[in-house]
Each structure stands twice: as C-alpha cells, then as structure tokens.
Write an enzyme that holds these catalytic residues in place. Structure first.
Site, PDB file in Angstrom:
ATOM      1  N   ALA A  65       0.867  -1.166   0.000  1.00 50.24           N
ATOM      2  CA  ALA A  65       0.000   0.000   0.000  1.00 50.24           C
ATOM      3  C   ALA A  65       0.914   1.228   0.000  1.00 50.24           C
ATOM      4  O   ALA A  65       2.053   1.150   0.477  1.00 50.24           O
ATOM      5  CB  ALA A  65      -0.873  -0.010   1.242  1.00 50.24           C
ATOM      6  N   GLY A 110       0.497  -4.992   0.849  1.00 51.29           N
ATOM      7  CA  GLY A 110      -0.692  -5.050  -0.006  1.00 51.29           C
ATOM      8  C   GLY A 110      -0.429  -5.743  -1.333  1.00 51.29           C
ATOM      9  O   GLY A 110      -1.359  -6.259  -1.958  1.00 51.29           O
ATOM     10  N   GLU A 113      -0.763  -9.310  -0.573  1.00 50.73           N
ATOM     11  CA  GLU A 113      -2.198  -9.542  -0.353  1.00 50.73           C
ATOM     12  C   GLU A 113      -2.969  -9.571  -1.671  1.00 50.73           C
ATOM     13  O   GLU A 113      -3.897 -10.366  -1.842  1.00 50.73           O
ATOM     14  CB  GLU A 113      -2.762  -8.456   0.579  1.00 50.73           C
ATOM     15  CG  GLU A 113      -2.214  -8.587   1.995  1.00 50.73           C
ATOM     16  CD  GLU A 113      -2.658  -7.434   2.890  1.00 50.73           C
ATOM     17  OE1 GLU A 113      -2.230  -6.292   2.638  1.00 50.73           O
ATOM     18  OE2 GLU A 113      -3.454  -7.670   3.803  1.00 50.73           O
ATOM     19  N   GLU A 133       4.371  -5.067   7.255  1.00 51.06           N
ATOM     20  CA  GLU A 133       3.637  -4.004   7.967  1.00 51.06           C
ATOM     21  C   GLU A 133       4.131  -3.824   9.395  1.00 51.06           C
ATOM     22  O   GLU A 133       4.076  -2.729   9.955  1.00 51.06           O
ATOM     23  CB  GLU A 133       2.130  -4.316   7.980  1.00 51.06           C
ATOM     24  CG  GLU A 133       1.446  -4.250   6.628  1.00 51.06           C
ATOM     25  CD  GLU A 133       1.513  -5.550   5.827  1.00 51.06           C
ATOM     26  OE1 GLU A 133       2.242  -6.488   6.232  1.00 51.06           O
ATOM     27  OE2 GLU A 133       0.839  -5.614   4.788  1.00 51.06           O
TER      28      GLU A 133
END
Ligand code: COA
Length: 264
Positions: A65, A110, A113, A133
C-alpha cells in the site's frame, strides 16, 4: 481509461498491469479505485475469459500500500482503508473467471495480499514476498492475516507477519504461496499458457470450482451463506448437470472427440 493501470485483451485474456514503476507500483487510492473498475470489467465484459494481474517494470509486482497515504489517518479512517481494500480483493477472489497473479518482483504488504486474492500465483525467480507491515507498527489490512494463513499455514504465517522478513521465490514455492517459478522473461508467456488451457474448459464448471474452493477456505459466513463446503459442492455438482457444457463434455468423451464448450 485507467490512470494507474495498463490494460489489454489478448485472445480473451485480460492483462492488468499496475503502472506506477517509479513508486514500485505501490497501491494508492487511485490504484485501488482503478483496480476495482478493472475487476468490474472482468465481471461484465463477455470478451474477457480470464485475467492476469502483474506489475510494470522489472523490479516490482507491487511494493505495498502507498505508505505516504498512511500518515495522519485516524482509527476510523484506518478501518475505512482496510474495508475498501478488502472489498476489492474479495471481488477478485470471488470472480467466476480465473484471475492469476504474475508476480514479477517485490510483492510486499498489499502487493502480497493482492497476489493472494488471485486464484493462484506464478512468479519470476527474482520475486520477493513479505508482509512487512510490522516494521511500520501495523498489520496487514487487505485480507493478508487470513489468506497467508490459508496458503502457508499458521506457523509460517505467524513468522512472516511477526518478523516482516522477505522470502525468496524458492521459499514461496516451498511454502505453497506460488505454483510455479519462471525466468523473468518467461513469466507472462507461462501464465498465458496456463490460462489458455483453463479458458478452453467449461466456464460454468470453472465458476463452481472457484465457489466451492472459496467456501473451503473463507471463514466469513457472509461469503458462505452459512453453507458448508460439502453442501456447496453437492449443489454445484448438481448445477453442472443443468448445463449444455456438461452434456457436451460427456457426449464428446463417448464419441471420442474434443469437447467444444460454450459457457452455457
Ligand atoms: N509506498 C510508497 N512508496 C513506496 C513504497 C510504498 N509501499 N514502496 C516503494 N516506494 C517508493 C519509494 O519511496 C521510492 O520513491 P522515491 O524514489 O520517490 O523516493 C521508490 O518507490 C523506489 O523505492 P526505493 O525504496 O528507492 O527502492 P529500493 O530498491 O531501495 O527498495 C523496497 C525497495 C521494496 C525494499 C523499499 O522500497 C521498501 O521497503 N518499500 C516499502 C515496502 C513496505 O513496507 N510495504 C508495505 C507497506 S504497508
């Protein structure tokens, strides 16, 4: 049509390339919005039979992200970011047309993911995977705690999320995170080759395989309608008997010829 994605349809295969190479294809709000629209296109465009998601440039699939959008967010905004991302990734996971990730470099946070939301993954031999993260005092928010556990098992998922350490393509293969490793220049052609095999099968049966396998691994009852995977399989097996493709597949076998599936 998309400011952060490159898209093309080649022989029924929709190729979505996340295109922010100078930021290692980090998913900012615009990428997530574009991805949402592109997946709607997969659902709605009959010309699209299968999809590949990959990243632009030689270095990254998606490096996570976009961290620059995280500073100053409140708890409520954090919840909204996770919910919005999870909605898009659930849409990928539950799509009735096969969606594969061609992981061509870093798949971090992300990015890992996103790859895990796809139906399965191939990667180049320079790929690196991590859920880093923890290094930001965060946890995965786009479904990573659930999908990584499903794919690699609890122990490895705990280790990867607690340590934030990157794993290599070979480790990803060993843990079951990817199905194949290729040379970088062969990644797209190998992914297309697999999808060409799959897209010539009966599309309604493919859709039911996706539904049944998702029930086996998705714990959220909102996505399973309270049914067990075995119930879902019984119902889906029955559905196949109502399709023209199943009649064609059986007839073709008995007549010793190749089946021609039409998706009905
Ligand atoms: N969000 C925002 N920008 C990112 C990013 C992310 N997740 N990942 C990389 N970038 C940006 C960098 O800030 C840099 O931008 P700049 O040139 O304007 O400074 C650019 O992409 C290139 O990255 P850089 O760090 O210079 O490349 P590198 O080869 O030295 O390192 C990584 C590559 C992937 C190891 C490193 O970029 C990194 O650790 N990224 C963050 C990974 C992460 O924590 N992801 C999870 C987020 S929840």
């Amino acid at each position: 049509m998309y400011s952060t994605l490159l898209t093309e349809i080649e022989n029924g295969i929709f190729i979505i390339t996340i295109n922010r190479p100078d930021k290692l294809n980090a998913i900012n709000k615009q990428v997530m919005a574009d991805l949402d629209k592109a997946i709607d296109e997969v659902y709605n465009n009959n010309e699209i039979k299968a999809t590949i998601i990959t990243g632009s440039g030689p270095k990254a699939f998606v490096a996570g992200a976009d961290i620059t959008e995280f500073s100053g967010l409140t708890k409520e905004q954090g919840v909204q970011v996770a919910k919005a991302g999870q909605d898009v990734f659930h849409k990928i996971e539950n799509c009735h047309k096969p969606i594969l990730a061609a992981v061509n470099g870093f798949a971090l946070g992300g990015g890992c993911e996103l790859a895990m939301a796809c139906h399965f993954r191939l990667c180049s031999n320079n790929a690196k995977f991590a859920q880093p993260e923890i290094n930001l005092g965060l946890i995965p928010g786009y479904g990573g705690t659930q999908r990584l556990t499903q794919l690699v098992g609890k122990g490895k998922a705990m280790e990867m999320m607690m340590s934030g350490t990157m794993i290599t393509a070979n480790e990803a293969l060993q843990y079951g995170l990817v199905n194949y490793i290729t040379a970088p220049e062969e990644l797209l052609s190998k992914t297309k080759e697999l999808l060409t095999t799959i897209k010539n099968k009966a599309p309604l049966a493919i859709a039911r395989i996706i539904d049944c396998i998702n029930v086996a691994v998705v714990s959220d009852s909102a996505y399973t309608n309270g049914k067990s995977g075995y119930d879902k399989e019984i119902e889906s097996f029955g559905d196949c008997f109502a399709s023209e493709d199943m009649k064609e597949g059986v007839a073709a076998f008995l007549e010793k010829r190749a089946a021609v599936f039409v998706g009905k």
